[in-house]
Design an enzyme around this catalytic site. Structure first.
Site, short mmCIF file in Angstrom:
data_model
loop_
_atom_site.label_atom_id
_atom_site.label_comp_id
_atom_site.label_asym_id
_atom_site.label_seq_id
_atom_site.Cartn_x
_atom_site.Cartn_y
_atom_site.Cartn_z
N SER A 61 0.85 -1.20 0.00
CA SER A 61 0.00 0.00 0.00
C SER A 61 0.88 1.24 0.00
O SER A 61 2.10 1.16 0.17
CB SER A 61 -0.93 0.03 1.22
OG SER A 61 -0.17 0.12 2.43
N ILE A 63 3.16 4.47 -0.34
CA ILE A 63 4.38 4.78 -1.08
C ILE A 63 5.01 3.52 -1.67
O ILE A 63 5.46 3.51 -2.82
CB ILE A 63 5.38 5.52 -0.17
CG1 ILE A 63 4.87 6.93 0.16
CG2 ILE A 63 6.76 5.61 -0.83
CD1 ILE A 63 5.71 7.68 1.18
N TYR A 204 6.90 7.77 16.75
CA TYR A 204 7.22 7.71 15.32
C TYR A 204 8.42 8.60 15.03
O TYR A 204 9.36 8.19 14.33
CB TYR A 204 6.00 8.16 14.51
CG TYR A 204 6.21 8.18 13.02
CD1 TYR A 204 6.28 7.01 12.29
CD2 TYR A 204 6.29 9.39 12.33
CE1 TYR A 204 6.45 7.02 10.92
CE2 TYR A 204 6.46 9.42 10.96
CZ TYR A 204 6.54 8.23 10.25
OH TYR A 204 6.71 8.26 8.89
N LYS A 208 12.18 7.50 13.54
CA LYS A 208 12.76 8.08 12.33
C LYS A 208 14.05 8.83 12.64
O LYS A 208 14.99 8.81 11.84
CB LYS A 208 11.74 9.02 11.66
CG LYS A 208 10.49 8.31 11.15
CD LYS A 208 10.82 7.22 10.13
CE LYS A 208 9.57 6.58 9.55
NZ LYS A 208 9.86 5.54 8.54
#
Length: 336
Positions: A61, A63, A204, A208
């Site tokens: 799904s 990107i 998140y 990252k």
């Protein structure tokens, strides 16, 4: 003397005009100026990636799915991975419809990034099928929508296990192969949240930031292998299903309303710039509309201003989320 003054004025005028042009370009930009220059004057993905073996994680799904479609049109050979094998088969079927690839040119390989014990076997499966891996695209992962004070710590553990540890585990096995060949590209889809901080996504952002730190450090360990590229892609808000599958306050809870996503960057544009960055071996690419693109520059060059701005944007982001609309709806550029 008059001639010298005229020349100075002309040079100053030319410099001012050049700066003005750059400013206007930046105001309309959907990526950092290095990315946009590479798109205009750099190497083309159609030339650089055709015939290359590209392994894309998170390909069922968003990107990852769009990467599979654009790469297949280019003529890259694909290994596509995610947990949902039925969705991967759907993606493969469309790839075959829109490209000249044959069935053997696309390998569907179910993969759970949190099952680190399976990563060596998965890598060997790709190598057995294609004989090599030219590009690994680390795209698998999940986002987050919850405030830290409301969130169980096991959610943070799960985010780091998936987004960070799962990614570097798979990278380790693929990198061993690339070191043997002395060439390859490792592309990691990070986020603008790997550069800045924002409310509702503390875990998140942490994952990252961890990826940014890891791959920037790994790059410095590979100076004896100049043909191995480490490329970090930092998208801003993109139209995808990532919001439907975010972590929330606890592992058992899903988000009730993902809100309208049409104001975000179209997925195909994000992927095109990702492929441009890959073809040109850009170490880091910021791919985003304003205001997130502007905040990236502020965070890099004027962090005090960036913190002030994010405090203001963050308050609205939380209000949006609590009222049931997309967190970024009120200040992202509208889709034209």
């Amino acid at each position: 003397m008059a001639w010298g003054c005229a020349l100075c004025l002309a040079l100053a005028g030319g410099a001012f005009l050049a700066l003005l042009v750059q400013l206007l370009r930046w105001l309309r930009a959907d990526g950092d100026l290095t990315v946009l220059w590479a798109e205009w004057r750099g190497k083309k993905p159609e030339n650089e990636l055709r015939g290359k073996v590209v392994w894309v994680t998170g390909a069922s799904s968003g990107i990852g799915e769009e990467l599979a479609y654009q790469l297949s049109k280019i003529g890259a050979l694909l290994a596509i991975s995610a947990r949902r094998e039925d969705e991967l088969e759907r993606v493969k079927k469309k790839c075959l419809q829109i490209s000249s690839l044959s069935d053997k040119d696309i390998l569907v390989l179910r993969l759970d990034l949190t099952d680190r014990g399976s990563h060596e076997a998965a890598t060997n499966s790709v190598l057995k099928h294609f004989g090599k891996i030219d590009v690994l695209v680390n795209n698998g992962g999940r986002s987050q929508r919850s405030l830290f004070v409301d969130t169980n710590l096991d959610v943070y553990s799960a985010i780091m296990e998936l987004n960070y540890l799962g990614t570097i585990s798979l990278t380790k096995h693929v990198l061993n192969h690339m070191i043997q060949r002395k060439r390859g590209k490792i592309v990691t889809v990070s986020s603008v949240m790997g550069i800045m901080g924002a409310p509702l996504a503390s875990g998140y952002c942490a994952s990252k930031h961890a990826l940014q730190g890891f791959f920037n450090s790994l790059r410095t360990e590979l100076t004896d292998y100049p043909e191995i590229s480490i490329i970090n892609i930092c998208p801003g808000p993109v139209q995808s299903k990532i919001i439907q599958n975010v972590f929330t306050e606890n592992l058992a809870k899903s988000i009730e309303n993902s809100g309208d996503q049409s104001h975000k960057m179209p997925t195909d544009r994000c992927v095109r710039l990702t492929l441009v960055s890959t073809a040109n071996d850009l170490k880091e690419a910021w791919i985003s509309d304003h205001p997130y693109l502007a905040v990236c520059y502020l965070w890099q060059y004027a962090p005090t201003w960036a913190w002030w701005l994010m405090n203001r944007m963050g308050k609205r982001r939380i209000q949006n989320f609590k009222s049931g609309v997309d967190a970024d709806a009120s200040y992202s550029r509208k889709k034209k």
